[in-house]
Design a protein around this motif. Structure first.
Motif, mmCIF file in Angstrom:
data_model
loop_
_atom_site.group_PDB
_atom_site.id
_atom_site.type_symbol
_atom_site.label_atom_id
_atom_site.label_comp_id
_atom_site.label_asym_id
_atom_site.label_seq_id
_atom_site.Cartn_x
_atom_site.Cartn_y
_atom_site.Cartn_z
ATOM 1 N N THR A 1 0.805 -1.221 0.000
ATOM 2 C CA THR A 1 0.000 0.000 0.000
ATOM 3 C C THR A 1 0.838 1.271 0.000
ATOM 4 N N LEU A 2 1.902 1.280 0.806
ATOM 5 C CA LEU A 2 2.680 2.500 1.008
ATOM 6 C C LEU A 2 4.121 2.387 0.531
ATOM 7 N N GLY A 3 4.530 1.207 0.133
ATOM 8 C CA GLY A 3 5.900 1.005 -0.341
ATOM 9 C C GLY A 3 6.828 0.486 0.735
ATOM 10 N N GLY A 4 6.690 1.004 1.947
ATOM 11 C CA GLY A 4 7.558 0.563 3.035
ATOM 12 C C GLY A 4 7.599 1.585 4.140
ATOM 13 N N VAL A 5 8.438 1.311 5.146
ATOM 14 C CA VAL A 5 8.574 2.213 6.282
ATOM 15 C C VAL A 5 9.937 2.891 6.272
ATOM 16 N N ASP A 6 9.970 4.076 6.849
ATOM 17 C CA ASP A 6 11.218 4.821 7.016
ATOM 18 C C ASP A 6 11.556 5.018 8.494
#
Length: 261
Positions: A93-98
Motif C-alpha cells: 500500500t505505502l511502499g515501506g517504512v522509514d
C-alpha cells in the motif's frame, strides 16, 4: 523534522498513552503514520484525544507541515503472523517504512520463582520477540528499497537498568534485552556502513493505563511517586528523529523529578 515529511512511520501500541502521543506528533509533522494496536477501534480516538490533551495543557506546537495520513491497523505484536501481514500491507500500500517506533509492551507482576509459563511466554513474545520481528522486517524493507537514512526507536524503560523488586524481575529482564538488541543493531548498521540509526527512549514512571492494566505491578511507594506525561516521552522521540544525519542518539533517559527508582 522537515526531512521526514511525506515519509512513513510505523508506531506500535497506539491505542493509548505514549503510542498515541507519538502518532499524533508525527502525523502533525507531515509523516504518514501506520498506527497499530490490538484494539484497533480505539486508535483514532486515542490519537485525537492525545492531541486535544496536549492543546489543553498548552503543550501542542503547531507546525507548517501538511499533516500526514493516519492508517489505523489491527496487529498483535505478540503474533508473528500479524506482524508479517502488517508489513505486507505496508509494502503493498505505502511502499515501506522509514521510521519504526517499537512502543508496544506489557508489564509483569510475578516473581521468577512463581511465574506461570503462559505469563512468561506472553512477556517474551510481546516485549522481546515482537519488537525483534518488527525491527527485522523494517530493516529488511528499508535495505530492499535502498533506504539508508531510516530510524528505529525502541521505547524502553528505566526497568532496563534496574530490578526494583522481585515481582518486576521478568519484565525488567525483557527491558534489559531491549537495550542489548538496540546495541546489537547499532553494530549491525556499522558493519553494513549504513547511515541508519537506532535509538532508545527510556522513561521512568509514566502516567498511562499501562500501569492501570497491571495493578500489582507497582509498590505503594511507586504509586505515590510523580510521573511523566505521555507527551514528555513523545517529545523525546521527536528530538531523536530531528537530529542531523551525522548525529545519533543512543539513549535518552527521561524521569520525573522526585522519582525514587
Amino acid at each position: 523534522m522537515e526531512r521526514w515529511s511525506g515519509r512513513v512511520a510505523l508506531v506500535t501500541g497506539t491505542s493509548a498513552g505514549i503510542g498515541a502521543a507519538v502518532a499524533y506528533q508525527l502525523q502533525d509533522h507531515g509523516v504518514h503514520v501506520v498506527a497499530v494496536a490490538r484494539r484497533v477501534d480505539k486508535i483514532e480516538g486515542a490519537v485525537a484525544k492525545a492531541r486535544q490533551e496536549a492543546k489543553n495543557r498548552g503543550r501542542y506546537h503547531a507546525t507548517n507541515a501538511t499533516p500526514g495520513k493516519l492508517y489505523a491497523k489491527k496487529c498483535d505484536v505478540g503474533k508473528e503472523q500479524d506482524i508479517l501481514a502488517l508489513f505486507k500491507w505496508i509494502k503493498d500500500t505505502l511502499g515501506g517504512v522509514d521510521i519504526l517506533i517499537n512502543n508496544a509492551a506489557i508489564g509483569g507482576n510475578d516473581k521468577i520463582s512463581e511465574v506461570k509459563t503462559a505469563e512468561l511466554r506472553l512477556l517474551l513474545d510481546v516485549n522481546v520477540l515482537g519488537l525483534s520481528i518488527c525491527t527485522r522486517e523494517a530493516v529488511q524493507n528499508m535495505r530492499a528499497r535502498g533506504v539508508d537514512d531510516g530510524h528505529i526507536i525502541h521505547i524502553s524503560s528505566i526497568a532496563g537498568h534496574t530490578v526494583p523488586s522481585s515481582i518486576a524481575a521478568v519484565y525488567c529482564a525483557t527491558k534489559h534485552a531491549v537495550g542489548a538488541l538496540a546495541e546489537g543493531l547499532r553494530k549491525d548498521f556499522v558493519e553494513h556502513k549504513s547511515n541508519m540509526k537506532i535509538s532508545l527512549v527510556t522513561p521512568g514512571k509514566v502516567e498511562t493505563e499501562f500501569r492501570d492494566n497491571r495493578p500489582n505491578f507497582q509498590t505503594e511507594a511507586v504509586k505515590n511517586m510523580p510521573g511523566l506525561e505521555s507527551e514528555d516521552v513523545a517529545d523525546a522521540v521527536l528530538y531523536a528523529l530531528a537530529t542531523p544525519p551525522h548525529v545519533q542518539i543512543h539513549e535518552i533517559i527521561i524521569k520525573p523529578v522526585g522519582e525514587i527508582l
